[in-house]
Motif scaffolding. Structure first.
Motif, short mmCIF file in Angstrom:
data_model
loop_
_atom_site.label_atom_id
_atom_site.label_comp_id
_atom_site.label_asym_id
_atom_site.label_seq_id
_atom_site.Cartn_x
_atom_site.Cartn_y
_atom_site.Cartn_z
N VAL A 275 0.84 -1.20 0.00
CA VAL A 275 0.00 0.00 0.00
C VAL A 275 0.87 1.25 0.00
CG1 VAL A 275 -1.67 1.34 1.34
CG2 VAL A 275 -1.97 -1.13 1.08
N LEU A 276 1.93 1.25 0.81
CA LEU A 276 2.83 2.40 0.86
C LEU A 276 3.44 2.66 -0.52
CD1 LEU A 276 4.34 4.59 2.42
CD2 LEU A 276 6.08 2.86 2.99
N GLY A 277 3.85 1.59 -1.19
CA GLY A 277 4.42 1.75 -2.53
C GLY A 277 3.42 2.35 -3.50
N LEU A 278 2.17 1.89 -3.44
CA LEU A 278 1.14 2.43 -4.33
C LEU A 278 0.92 3.92 -4.09
CD1 LEU A 278 -1.46 -0.49 -4.14
CD2 LEU A 278 -0.03 0.12 -6.12
N GLY B 43 -6.84 9.11 -2.01
CA GLY B 43 -7.01 8.31 -0.81
C GLY B 43 -6.70 9.12 0.44
N ASN B 44 -7.04 8.59 1.58
CA ASN B 44 -6.86 9.34 2.82
C ASN B 44 -5.86 8.71 3.79
OD1 ASN B 44 -8.68 11.50 2.31
ND2 ASN B 44 -10.39 10.10 2.67
N ASN B 45 -5.01 7.80 3.30
CA ASN B 45 -3.97 7.22 4.14
C ASN B 45 -2.66 7.98 3.93
OD1 ASN B 45 -5.39 4.97 5.38
ND2 ASN B 45 -5.40 4.00 3.36
N PHE B 46 -2.19 8.66 4.97
CA PHE B 46 -0.91 9.35 4.88
C PHE B 46 0.20 8.31 4.66
CE2 PHE B 46 -2.90 12.41 8.05
CZ PHE B 46 -3.11 13.41 7.12
N PRO B 47 1.18 8.60 3.80
CA PRO B 47 2.31 7.67 3.66
C PRO B 47 2.99 7.38 5.00
CG PRO B 47 2.35 9.27 1.88
CD PRO B 47 1.26 9.71 2.81
N LEU B 48 3.17 8.41 5.84
CA LEU B 48 3.82 8.17 7.13
C LEU B 48 2.99 7.24 8.00
CD1 LEU B 48 6.20 8.77 9.01
CD2 LEU B 48 4.90 10.72 9.91
N LEU B 49 1.67 7.35 7.91
CA LEU B 49 0.81 6.46 8.69
C LEU B 49 0.98 5.01 8.24
CD1 LEU B 49 -2.74 6.97 9.96
CD2 LEU B 49 -2.28 4.94 8.60
N VAL B 50 1.05 4.79 6.92
CA VAL B 50 1.21 3.43 6.41
C VAL B 50 2.57 2.88 6.79
CG1 VAL B 50 1.07 1.94 4.39
CG2 VAL B 50 -0.38 3.97 4.52
N GLY C 167 -2.35 16.08 15.03
CA GLY C 167 -2.32 17.46 14.57
C GLY C 167 -2.91 17.64 13.18
N HIS C 168 -2.73 16.63 12.32
CA HIS C 168 -3.24 16.73 10.95
C HIS C 168 -4.71 16.31 10.83
CE1 HIS C 168 0.99 17.18 9.85
NE2 HIS C 168 0.57 17.61 8.68
N LEU C 169 -5.20 15.53 11.77
CA LEU C 169 -6.57 15.04 11.67
C LEU C 169 -7.57 15.88 12.47
CD1 LEU C 169 -5.85 11.20 11.87
CD2 LEU C 169 -6.52 12.50 9.84
N LEU C 170 -7.07 16.72 13.37
CA LEU C 170 -7.94 17.69 14.02
C LEU C 170 -8.35 18.75 13.00
CD1 LEU C 170 -5.91 18.21 17.31
CD2 LEU C 170 -8.28 17.38 17.22
N ASP C 171 -9.53 19.31 13.17
CA ASP C 171 -9.94 20.40 12.29
C ASP C 171 -8.99 21.59 12.53
OD1 ASP C 171 -12.29 21.36 10.47
OD2 ASP C 171 -11.85 23.02 11.84
N PRO C 172 -8.56 22.28 11.45
CA PRO C 172 -7.64 23.42 11.64
C PRO C 172 -8.17 24.49 12.59
CG PRO C 172 -7.74 22.79 9.33
CD PRO C 172 -8.81 21.98 10.03
N SER C 173 -9.50 24.56 12.74
CA SER C 173 -10.06 25.57 13.64
C SER C 173 -9.85 25.24 15.11
CB SER C 173 -11.56 25.74 13.36
OG SER C 173 -12.28 24.58 13.75
N GLU C 174 -9.46 23.99 15.40
CA GLU C 174 -9.15 23.60 16.79
C GLU C 174 -7.71 24.02 17.08
OE1 GLU C 174 -11.12 22.59 18.99
OE2 GLU C 174 -12.84 21.65 18.00
N ARG C 175 -7.48 25.33 17.03
CA ARG C 175 -6.11 25.86 17.04
C ARG C 175 -5.31 25.47 18.28
NH1 ARG C 175 -9.29 29.08 14.04
NH2 ARG C 175 -8.41 29.97 12.11
N LYS C 176 -5.92 25.51 19.43
CA LYS C 176 -5.19 25.22 20.66
C LYS C 176 -4.75 23.75 20.69
CE LYS C 176 -5.41 25.76 25.69
NZ LYS C 176 -4.14 26.50 25.74
N LEU C 177 -5.64 22.85 20.33
CA LEU C 177 -5.30 21.42 20.33
C LEU C 177 -4.27 21.10 19.25
CD1 LEU C 177 -8.80 19.78 20.91
CD2 LEU C 177 -6.89 19.85 22.52
N VAL C 178 -4.41 21.73 18.09
CA VAL C 178 -3.44 21.53 17.02
C VAL C 178 -2.06 21.98 17.47
CG1 VAL C 178 -2.73 22.29 14.71
CG2 VAL C 178 -5.12 21.66 15.13
#
Length: 266
Positions: free
Chosen positions: A89-92, A101-108, A156-167
């Protein structure tokens, strides 16, 4: 082989088979609807590791070590297969064959590293060649510190950008664990001279403080996600998944500290 071998094997399989099962689900959710072959493969691995997880819980810690050794070999084969699937999957993704797709390469890559870790641990258990304590302390921390740094980046990438403090908090944890990982790699390159009890003890103490903070942050995030109180695209199970891995790391640190205390001269 002793009862300790059985207890350790079942503990590893019960924990990591659930992790592998959940990885299958997360990858499936990140595929495009037209990726039917990949979705079917993910479903296969979900079912496979669910069966393994159930079988592991069916065994008693008084089970025959030879039977557990055979079970380890079976699970090792499954871990090798899911590792190969994840690398495919990472290679693809890296070859731009899964656009949209929604799988980050780093996640895979991250989930494949965990599959390799699981597979290697089963090999070590069956061959009776677990690392000496000083090496294990450094190697386990190098592995888990990178896992924790990855988790902070994903959050940090999966939180909504508007959740500024948590991000921003997630970014701070990412930086903190990157620094801890660099320190661990420095200690690794300085061994065996770096493997003194005072240095290893300080290493574990420092890491524990940061892992506890991240664990608590993950716990809060999980509760907020489950209560629908923050904006994100984080699956509630993923929030619990990363929390459990932080808990696992803390347990390992505590185990190392107890072992280090026993091994040090009075």
């Amino acid at each position: 082989m002793t009862n300790g071998f059985v207890v350790r094997s079942l503990d590893e399989i019960r924990f990591w088979s659930r992790i592998m099962k959940e990885h299958s689900l997360f990858l499936k959710l990140g595929f495009r609807c037209e990726d039917t072959q990949l979705i079917n493969e993910a479903n296969y691995f979900f079912s496979l590791f669910e069966r393994i997880e159930n079988q592991a819980h069916d065994f008693s810690t008084e089970a025959d070590p030879e039977q557990i050794s055979n079970f380890n070999m079976k699970v090792h084969r499954a871990a090798s297969l899911i590792w190969a699937f994840k690398r495919k999957v990472l290679g693809l993704i890296l070859q731009c064959q899964l656009p949209g797709g929604n799988n980050f390469p780093l996640l895979v890559d991250h989930v494949s590293r965990e599959a390799a870790y699981f597979r290697n641990r089963l090999e070590e258990l069956n061959q009776g060649r677990l690392e000496p304590l000083p090496d294990a302390i450094i190697d386990e921390n190098v592995f888990f510190l990178r896992i924790m740094a990855d988790h902070a980046k994903f959050i940090g990438h999966l939180l909504d950008p508007s959740e500024r403090k948590l991000v921003e908090q997630a970014r701070e944890f990412s930086h903190d664990f990157d620094q801890l990982l660099f320190q661990a790699k420095d200690l690794e390159s300085m061994r065996p001279q770096s493997q003194t009890v005072p240095l290893l003890d300080q290493f574990l103490d420092q890491n524990r403080v940061s892992v506890k903070s991240l664990r608590d942050f993950k716990k809060t995030a999980r509760e907020l996600i489950e209560a629908c109180r923050i904006k994100s695209i984080i699956h509630p199970l993923l929030a619990d998944h990363v929390f459990r891995e932080a808990e696992r790391f803390l347990q390992i640190i505590d185990l190392f500290e107890r072992s280090l205390t026993k091994s040090s001269p009075k």
